[in-house]
Design a protein around this motif. Structure first.
Motif, PDB file in Angstrom:
ATOM      1  N   ILE C  28      23.016  -8.189  65.806  1.00 19.68           N
ATOM      2  CA  ILE C  28      23.190  -6.742  65.939  1.00 19.68           C
ATOM      3  C   ILE C  28      23.662  -6.472  67.361  1.00 19.68           C
ATOM      4  CG2 ILE C  28      22.035  -4.514  65.996  1.00 19.68           C
ATOM      5  CD1 ILE C  28      20.228  -5.427  63.803  1.00 19.68           C
ATOM      6  N   LYS C  29      24.805  -5.753  67.466  1.00 19.43           N
ATOM      7  CA  LYS C  29      25.351  -5.491  68.794  1.00 19.43           C
ATOM      8  C   LYS C  29      24.924  -4.118  69.287  1.00 19.43           C
ATOM      9  CE  LYS C  29      29.445  -8.376  68.179  1.00 19.43           C
ATOM     10  NZ  LYS C  29      30.913  -8.348  68.033  1.00 19.43           N
ATOM     11  N   VAL C  30      24.611  -4.047  70.557  1.00 17.32           N
ATOM     12  CA  VAL C  30      24.251  -2.792  71.201  1.00 17.32           C
ATOM     13  C   VAL C  30      25.274  -2.537  72.307  1.00 17.32           C
ATOM     14  CG1 VAL C  30      22.484  -1.544  72.489  1.00 17.32           C
ATOM     15  CG2 VAL C  30      21.815  -3.223  70.755  1.00 17.32           C
ATOM     16  N   GLY C  31      25.953  -1.405  72.235  1.00 19.49           N
ATOM     17  CA  GLY C  31      26.964  -1.085  73.248  1.00 19.49           C
ATOM     18  C   GLY C  31      26.365  -0.237  74.360  1.00 19.49           C
ATOM     19  N   VAL C  32      26.492  -0.700  75.582  1.00 18.20           N
ATOM     20  CA  VAL C  32      25.960   0.052  76.723  1.00 18.20           C
ATOM     21  C   VAL C  32      27.130   0.644  77.509  1.00 18.20           C
ATOM     22  CG1 VAL C  32      24.537  -0.017  78.794  1.00 18.20           C
ATOM     23  CG2 VAL C  32      24.000  -1.508  76.862  1.00 18.20           C
ATOM     24  N   ILE C  33      27.224   1.972  77.504  1.00 20.01           N
ATOM     25  CA  ILE C  33      28.305   2.668  78.208  1.00 20.01           C
ATOM     26  C   ILE C  33      27.749   3.233  79.502  1.00 20.01           C
ATOM     27  CG2 ILE C  33      29.893   4.619  78.118  1.00 20.01           C
ATOM     28  CD1 ILE C  33      29.914   4.249  75.066  1.00 20.01           C
ATOM     29  N   ALA C  34      28.254   2.766  80.626  1.00 12.98           N
ATOM     30  CA  ALA C  34      27.735   3.238  81.913  1.00 12.98           C
ATOM     31  C   ALA C  34      28.761   3.009  83.000  1.00 12.98           C
ATOM     32  CB  ALA C  34      26.433   2.518  82.258  1.00 12.98           C
ATOM     33  N   THR C  35      28.390   3.360  84.216  1.00  9.69           N
ATOM     34  CA  THR C  35      29.284   3.231  85.360  1.00  9.69           C
ATOM     35  C   THR C  35      28.982   1.931  86.092  1.00  9.69           C
ATOM     36  OG1 THR C  35      29.277   5.616  85.552  1.00  9.69           O
ATOM     37  CG2 THR C  35      30.043   4.373  87.452  1.00  9.69           C
ATOM     38  N   PHE C  36      29.924   1.009  86.049  1.00  6.40           N
ATOM     39  CA  PHE C  36      29.731  -0.267  86.733  1.00  6.40           C
ATOM     40  C   PHE C  36      30.641  -0.411  87.941  1.00  6.40           C
ATOM     41  CE2 PHE C  36      28.231  -0.970  82.442  1.00  6.40           C
ATOM     42  CZ  PHE C  36      27.061  -1.682  82.642  1.00  6.40           C
ATOM     43  N   GLY C  38      33.111   1.840  91.116  1.00  2.00           N
ATOM     44  CA  GLY C  38      33.271   3.093  91.831  1.00  2.00           C
ATOM     45  C   GLY C  38      32.015   3.472  92.589  1.00  2.00           C
ATOM     46  N   PRO C  39      32.012   4.692  93.170  1.00  2.00           N
ATOM     47  CA  PRO C  39      30.905   5.103  94.033  1.00  2.00           C
ATOM     48  C   PRO C  39      29.554   5.163  93.308  1.00  2.00           C
ATOM     49  CG  PRO C  39      32.740   6.656  94.146  1.00  2.00           C
ATOM     50  CD  PRO C  39      33.061   5.699  93.065  1.00  2.00           C
ATOM     51  N   ASN C  40      29.571   5.280  91.984  1.00  2.00           N
ATOM     52  CA  ASN C  40      28.320   5.408  91.250  1.00  2.00           C
ATOM     53  C   ASN C  40      27.929   4.129  90.522  1.00  2.00           C
ATOM     54  OD1 ASN C  40      27.881   8.303  91.769  1.00  2.00           O
ATOM     55  ND2 ASN C  40      29.784   8.530  90.632  1.00  2.00           N
ATOM     56  N   ALA C  41      28.468   3.005  90.963  1.00  3.49           N
ATOM     57  CA  ALA C  41      28.262   1.737  90.261  1.00  3.49           C
ATOM     58  C   ALA C  41      26.794   1.323  90.198  1.00  3.49           C
ATOM     59  CB  ALA C  41      29.074   0.636  90.940  1.00  3.49           C
ATOM     60  N   ILE C  42      25.968   1.908  91.054  1.00  2.00           N
ATOM     61  CA  ILE C  42      24.553   1.549  91.083  1.00  2.00           C
ATOM     62  C   ILE C  42      23.885   1.805  89.720  1.00  2.00           C
ATOM     63  CG2 ILE C  42      23.857   3.825  91.952  1.00  2.00           C
ATOM     64  CD1 ILE C  42      22.232   0.630  93.135  1.00  2.00           C
ATOM     65  N   TRP C  43      24.348   2.817  88.996  1.00  4.48           N
ATOM     66  CA  TRP C  43      23.750   3.123  87.688  1.00  4.48           C
ATOM     67  C   TRP C  43      23.871   1.939  86.740  1.00  4.48           C
ATOM     68  CZ3 TRP C  43      20.572   6.982  87.432  1.00  4.48           C
ATOM     69  CH2 TRP C  43      20.774   8.113  88.224  1.00  4.48           C
ATOM     70  N   GLY C  44      25.104   1.484  86.566  1.00  4.31           N
ATOM     71  CA  GLY C  44      25.330   0.386  85.635  1.00  4.31           C
ATOM     72  C   GLY C  44      24.576  -0.867  86.053  1.00  4.31           C
ATOM     73  N   LYS C  45      24.551  -1.104  87.374  1.00  6.31           N
ATOM     74  CA  LYS C  45      23.861  -2.283  87.896  1.00  6.31           C
ATOM     75  C   LYS C  45      22.372  -2.222  87.538  1.00  6.31           C
ATOM     76  CE  LYS C  45      22.740  -4.250  92.461  1.00  6.31           C
ATOM     77  NZ  LYS C  45      21.368  -3.799  92.625  1.00  6.31           N
ATOM     78  N   GLN C  46      21.747  -1.076  87.787  1.00  2.00           N
ATOM     79  CA  GLN C  46      20.313  -0.944  87.490  1.00  2.00           C
ATOM     80  C   GLN C  46      20.042  -1.077  85.995  1.00  2.00           C
ATOM     81  OE1 GLN C  46      19.328  -1.343  90.741  1.00  2.00           O
ATOM     82  NE2 GLN C  46      17.678   0.102  90.412  1.00  2.00           N
ATOM     83  N   ASP C  73      32.388  -0.304  81.102  1.00  2.00           N
ATOM     84  CA  ASP C  73      32.453   0.484  82.336  1.00  2.00           C
ATOM     85  C   ASP C  73      33.292   1.744  82.120  1.00  2.00           C
ATOM     86  OD1 ASP C  73      32.491   1.306  85.002  1.00  2.00           O
ATOM     87  OD2 ASP C  73      34.276   0.113  85.426  1.00  2.00           O
ATOM     88  N   VAL C  74      32.808   2.886  82.588  1.00  2.00           N
ATOM     89  CA  VAL C  74      33.615   4.107  82.525  1.00  2.00           C
ATOM     90  C   VAL C  74      33.922   4.657  83.916  1.00  2.00           C
ATOM     91  CG1 VAL C  74      32.976   4.794  80.209  1.00  2.00           C
ATOM     92  CG2 VAL C  74      31.550   5.506  82.114  1.00  2.00           C
ATOM     93  N   GLY C  75      33.423   4.008  84.959  1.00  2.00           N
ATOM     94  CA  GLY C  75      33.829   4.350  86.329  1.00  2.00           C
ATOM     95  C   GLY C  75      33.367   5.688  86.865  1.00  2.00           C
ATOM     96  N   GLY C  76      32.325   6.293  86.287  1.00  2.00           N
ATOM     97  CA  GLY C  76      31.834   7.566  86.815  1.00  2.00           C
ATOM     98  C   GLY C  76      31.804   8.620  85.736  1.00  2.00           C
ATOM     99  N   PRO C  77      31.616   9.896  86.113  1.00  2.00           N
ATOM    100  CA  PRO C  77      31.668  10.940  85.093  1.00  2.00           C
ATOM    101  C   PRO C  77      33.088  11.032  84.546  1.00  2.00           C
ATOM    102  CG  PRO C  77      31.236  11.878  87.280  1.00  2.00           C
ATOM    103  CD  PRO C  77      31.364  10.409  87.461  1.00  2.00           C
ATOM    104  N   ASN C  78      33.297  10.619  83.332  1.00  2.00           N
ATOM    105  CA  ASN C  78      34.647  10.569  82.770  1.00  2.00           C
ATOM    106  C   ASN C  78      34.538  10.615  81.251  1.00  2.00           C
ATOM    107  OD1 ASN C  78      37.194   9.911  81.834  1.00  2.00           O
ATOM    108  ND2 ASN C  78      37.585   8.425  83.472  1.00  2.00           N
TER     109      ASN C  78
END
Lengths: 329, 287, 389
Positions: C28-36, C38-46, C73-78
């Motif tokens: 079962i695949k789980v897709g994680v959409i986050a910011t990895f 750009g300036p907000n990359a900390i979110w995806g990292k955490q 990765d979506v690179g920020g609010p986008n």
């Protein structure tokens, strides 16, 4: 401008056909992409929309030599206009595009009256400032735009009353490609017209054009408004496809990306805009999915290599290769 | 009254940081006619170097500051020799592409080694002590910033008006070809001016870090701000950059004090109006 | 026309066929959409590191299924990138669960897709109450702004604050926090002297803090986006002598663990109301933090980490209960209770946001010399107070 299509003289037929070449290339390319990458249509759609946006920028930078860093202003206005129309007035997608085009054109006209009197860095800065003002307004007018949360809940009706927008994104892709093809024909007609030649002249030397009696300022405003309308169409398309407009449509980075994509491909010819967009977005997408932390290295080096090896953009590559071959043989 | 004084003090401190970072950009844009979008990258590199030295290697702030500025100057000399000398010859669009490429690589480098979060600079404790001015208190580092800004201004004035290099530089800004034909070694003038600009950016970046915190995306985040200062001041004009920095600092601060909510709109509209009325900036020469 | 219709059918049926076979497969695949990036990359990292910890602790198999996380990765609010990423994950990868979502527009943009595909989407961060109204397939393991601001107001009112000024960043989350705080504070007998909204673009907060200091307020409540703004604001709070003048500070996420050390010693004493601190006293949190240190040395757990960790827990529980059936999974999730590193949590069946304890914390120097948010009071079982169905 419209005459060639109806005329039957052989030369005019060739001209009319040549107008269709870029669009035909795009449609063939898009069909191939559709068949080869059936699961990546949403990403392909984003590329196509970006192509429309970059082509509109080519009209002002490539044809008329007006460099701005605020092209997102028109894109964003088109996006918000199309979003608001579909929320409050009519869900018809084509009507939304029309409204987006008008919004982009109006914005371009208002801002163009001021900024086209200037040039160089002043022009760049005014165009940035205009976009910043718009972003701040979009962020403040929460009752209208939803502010930082975005203008949500945009739904569009079936295309031409027939085709529902589907889950996989096929209709959205075909729809965007058709719009791109239409825009390309429009641009070809424009570039080949006396008006387009006047723009070329302005790009070469504004003072000479003024000397031979061309109203330079008025020509510039006109092309800026046309480019604004096309940018508005791109924004409207994005709003319809995504179903949400965020204040990020006015981001400085969007304007900068557009400029980078165009120069990368080669300004001044429509193919340059198409190739530059394709290359930039694909490299970005692939590099970011392989290593999201360090993809910026890839883009950075790519830009440096292109600018040092091919200062005229990727479009110059075939010519370079040909000369290289001739020299070695 | 104290409100006006407050606005002036905060605005001047803010403006001084803008001045130190932007003046180098103004000189290079006026002299080499290059749109150097990577200029803020030198401020970032300076800040990142101080962060490394103070927090990872336990160097004291002042020596770290000096080493960092020196390092940035060296890097800028290297970059000038390797890349920028060729970039001068490109057309404007090529310059934009090349310098964006450079700034991307700078950001990616800092991001790779130090991450994307804020990089504290380990400034001495005295920096954060509030100083009582009578009508209000002011953090000590703002005083440092204001004084350094004035020193930079005085130093640049001396350099431009009283030294041979200044004469060469002004000659080259006014007419590059004529200067070269008179035997001025313009490539060397370019190199020195470029390194000077980069060094000043590093000084401004480090001293201004309390206000514009250092992080990997610093050069892109504040690029527009620095460009605004340069264009409002007029390309190549030191006094113009100074006036623009202080003016914009006060304007921005006043907008925030007096017009909350629409301050940002007010700021940018003011810039549009100003540039529309004076397309060459406050002190710029017609091009 | 007929040709293009034919290809449409072919491709569509191919897509559904692939999706169908995947459903029967073990993975079962789980897709994680986050910011990895750009300036907000900390979110995806955490997010990613916390999921690593969860998988290391609980294995990658549940209910006979192998679980695979796919990151986008979506690179920020986008919103555009977020929707395209979700489409790609659903259509090509055949994911059965979506997760991530650091920014509100990124979550809202995928709302129609979750409804069409009947795929649960677990929000690890985005804190606007109204998101969950957009689709019944949204679940939230983070917090909402009202959930944090209201307990902050109640605590302040009961602990000597009489006159408050709210100073928030002028964007939706800031205003949500301001509204919730002010309403609750006034209900508890306090006075709100002024509501200051500060431009998002600025980092120079001296003018506002000067105004607060001159106003005679005894407390300032603040909400700012994590990053340069919080950094500059908390610094300016000290440097402009507000602490010395006796104006107390109450915030929410301003002392986030990832920026806390950058603030330095002057942050000591700042009070915040929040749902997670990495020094929360519990065995589960200790093992979570220890495992994170082991897998990713140098990383610190923060609210994004715990949001993702609990999100993974919730997804595992849904898979155990319902496999790949999204509608059944949502029904199963409603009312679910479990022990989180932050304390006990429960999935509210109506708002689909976790009900959780909100802790009052004060910044202190920890045992290893690092700054920590030490909890000293608890407001138990707070639901999403901002949700109106």
């Amino acid at each position: 401008m419209t005459a060639p299509v109806l005329s039957t003289s052989p030369r005019r037929v060739t001209i009319a056909l040549s107008l269709l070449i870029p669009s035909t290339c795009v449609v063939i390319g898009a069909t191939l992409a559709f068949l080869i990458f059936p699961y990546d249509l949403s990403f392909l759609t984003r590329i196509v929309i970006m192509m429309i946006f970059v082509v509109s920028f080519d009209l002002i930078l490539g044809q008329a030599g007006i460099a701005t860093l605020g092209h997102a202003a028109m894109y964003g206005c088109g996006a918000y206009a199309a979003g608001l129309v579909s929320l409050h007035l009519s869900p018809d997608p084509l009507f939304g595009l029309l409204v987006g085009a008008v919004a982009g054109a109006v914005m371009a006209w208002i801002s163009g009256l001021v900024l086209l009197r200037t040039h160089g860095i002043t022009l760049l800065m005014i165009s940035i400032a205009v976009t910043m003002v718009l972003q701040e307004i979009a962020s403040q007018a929460r009752w209208l735009t939803g502010g930082a949360d975005g203008l949500a809940g945009i739904t569009v009706g079936p295309l031409l009353g027939l085709f529902e927008f589907d889950f996989i994104g096929q209709v959205a892709f075909i729809y965007s490609v058709c719009v791109l093809a239409f825009v390309l024909v429009l641009c070809q007609v424009l570039i080949g017209s006396p008006f387009g030649l006047a723009l070329r002249g302005i790009e070469g030397s504004a003072s000479r054009m003024r000397a031979i009696g061309t109203p330079v300022y008025r020509r510039k405003v006109t092309v800026y408004v046309i480019a604004g309308a096309i940018a508005g169409i791109a924004g409207a398309l994005a709003a319809q496809v995504t179903g949400l407009v965020g204040i990020e449509v006015f981001n400085f980075s969007l304007s900068a990306d557009v400029m980078v994509m165009l120069i990368l491909g080669g300004a001044g010819r429509l193919y340059g805009a198409l190739i530059g967009t394709l290359l930039f977005m694909v490299v970005h997408h692939v590099a970011a999915s392989i290593d999201p932390l360090n993809w910026l290295f890839v883009i950075g080096f790519m830009l440096l290599i292109v600018v040092f090896v091919l200062p005229k953009g990727l479009l110059a590559l075939p010519g370079h290769l040909a000369r290289l071959l001739r020299r070695t043989s | 009254m104290s409100l006006i004084l407050s606005i002036v003090v905060d605005g001047v401190a803010y403006g001084m940081i803008l001045f130190m970072i932007s003046v180098g950009l103004s000189i290079t844009m006026g002299l080499m006619r290059i749109i150097n979008l990577a200029h803020g990258g030198f401020a970032l590199l300076g800040g990142a170097a101080v962060h490394l030295l103070t927090t990872r290697l336990d160097v004291a702030f002042v020596p770290a500051f000096l080493v960092a500025v020196l390092a940035v100057v060296l890097v800028s000399v290297l970059l000038e020799r390797l890349l920028y000398r060729h970039i001068y010859g490109f057309n404007e669009l090529g310059q934009v592409l090349a310098t964006i490429g450079i700034v991307f690589i700078m950001i990616a480098t800092v991001n790779l080694f130090l991450g994307s979060t804020i990089l504290p600079l380990g400034a001495p404790a005295i920096f954060t002590t509030p100083i009582d001015l009578g009508f209000r208190t002011l953090p000590f580092h703002r005083l440092v910033v204001i004084i350094s800004g004035l020193l930079v201004l005085a130093g640049l004035w001396f350099l431009m008006e009283k030294t041979r290099f200044g004469i060469y530089l002004r000659a080259a800004v006014d007419n590059r070809v004529a200067a070269a034909s008179l035997g001025i070694n313009t490539p060397l003038v370019y190199l020195v001016a470029f390194a000077l600009g980069a060094g000043l950016a590093a000084v401004g970046g480090i001293l201004g870090a309390e206000l514009l915190p250092i992080e990997a995306y610093y050069p892109l985040r504040y690029m527009v701000l620095f460009l605004i200062v340069v264009s409002v001041g007029g390309l190549g004009s030191i006094s113009g950059s100074f006036l623009a920095s202080i003016g914009l600092g006060i304007l921005d601060t006043a907008g925030r004090y007096l017009l909350p909510g629409v301050g940002t709109i007010f700021f940018f509209v003011a810039i549009v109006v100003l540039l529309a009325l004076r397309p060459n900036g406050l002190m710029g020469k017609a091009q | 026309m007929t040709f293009s219709k034919l290809t449409l059918y072919l491709v569509a049926s191919a897509a559904f066929f692939t999706a169908g076979t995947l459903a029967q497969a073990e993975t079962i695949k789980v897709g994680v959409i986050a910011t990895f990036s750009g300036p907000n990359a900390i979110w995806g990292k955490q997010f990613r590191e916390a999921i690593d910890v969860y998988v290391a602790q609980h294995g990658d198999e549940v209910g006979g299924h192998k679980i695979q996380f796919i990151y986008k990765d979506v690179g920020g609010p986008n919103a555009d990138a977020s929707k395209a990423a979700a489409q790609e994950l659903l259509v090509r990868e055949g994911v059965k669960y979506l997760a991530g979502f650091d920014f509100t527009p990124n979550a809202v943009a995928v709302a129609p897709l979750t409804k069409q595909a009947k795929v649960p989407a677990v929000i690890f961060n985005a804190g606007t109450s109204s998101i969950n109204k957009q689709s019944e397939f949204f679940l939230r393991t983070s917090f909402t702004l009202a959930q944090l601001a209201q307990p902050a107001a109640e605590w302040a009112a009961k602990n000597g604050s009489k006159k408050v000024i709210t100073a928030v960043s002028d964007y939706n989350p800031g205003i949500d926090a301001e509204t919730a705080f002010a309403a609750s504070f006034e209900k508890n007998g306090g006075t709100v002297l002024e509501k200051i909204r500060m431009p998002l673009q600025t980092n120079d907060f001296a003018p506002f803090l000067q105004r607060i200091k001159n106003s005679g307020a005894d407390t300032v409540f603040t909400f700012l986006p994590v990053g340069p703004a919080t950094f500059a604001f908390t610094k300016a709070y000290n440097e402009n002598g507000l602490k010395a003048a006796g104006v107390s500070f109450i915030g929410n996420g301003e002392t986030d663990e990832t920026t806390l050390d950058a603030l330095g010693d002057q942050a000591i004493g700042l009070v915040t109301a929040y749902h997670y601190s990495d020094v929360h006293e519990s065995g589960l949190n200790k093992s979570f933090v220890a495992k994170l240190k082991e897998l990713h040395p140098g990383s610190r757990a923060n609210m994004a980490s715990v949001g993702a960790y609990d999100g993974a827990e919730l997804i595992y529980r849904m898979i155990k209960a319902a496999g790949t059936d999204g509608t059944k999974a949502i029904e199963a999730a409603k009312g679910m209770e479990w022990e989180s590193p932050r304390g006990p949590v429960k999935m509210d069946p109506v708002s689909r946001t976790v009900v959780q304890n909100v802790y009052l914390r004060r910044v202190e120097k920890g045992a290893d010399g690092k700054l920590v948010n030490r909890e000293f009071a608890t407001v138990p079982n707070v639901p999403d107070l901002g949700f109106n169905p």
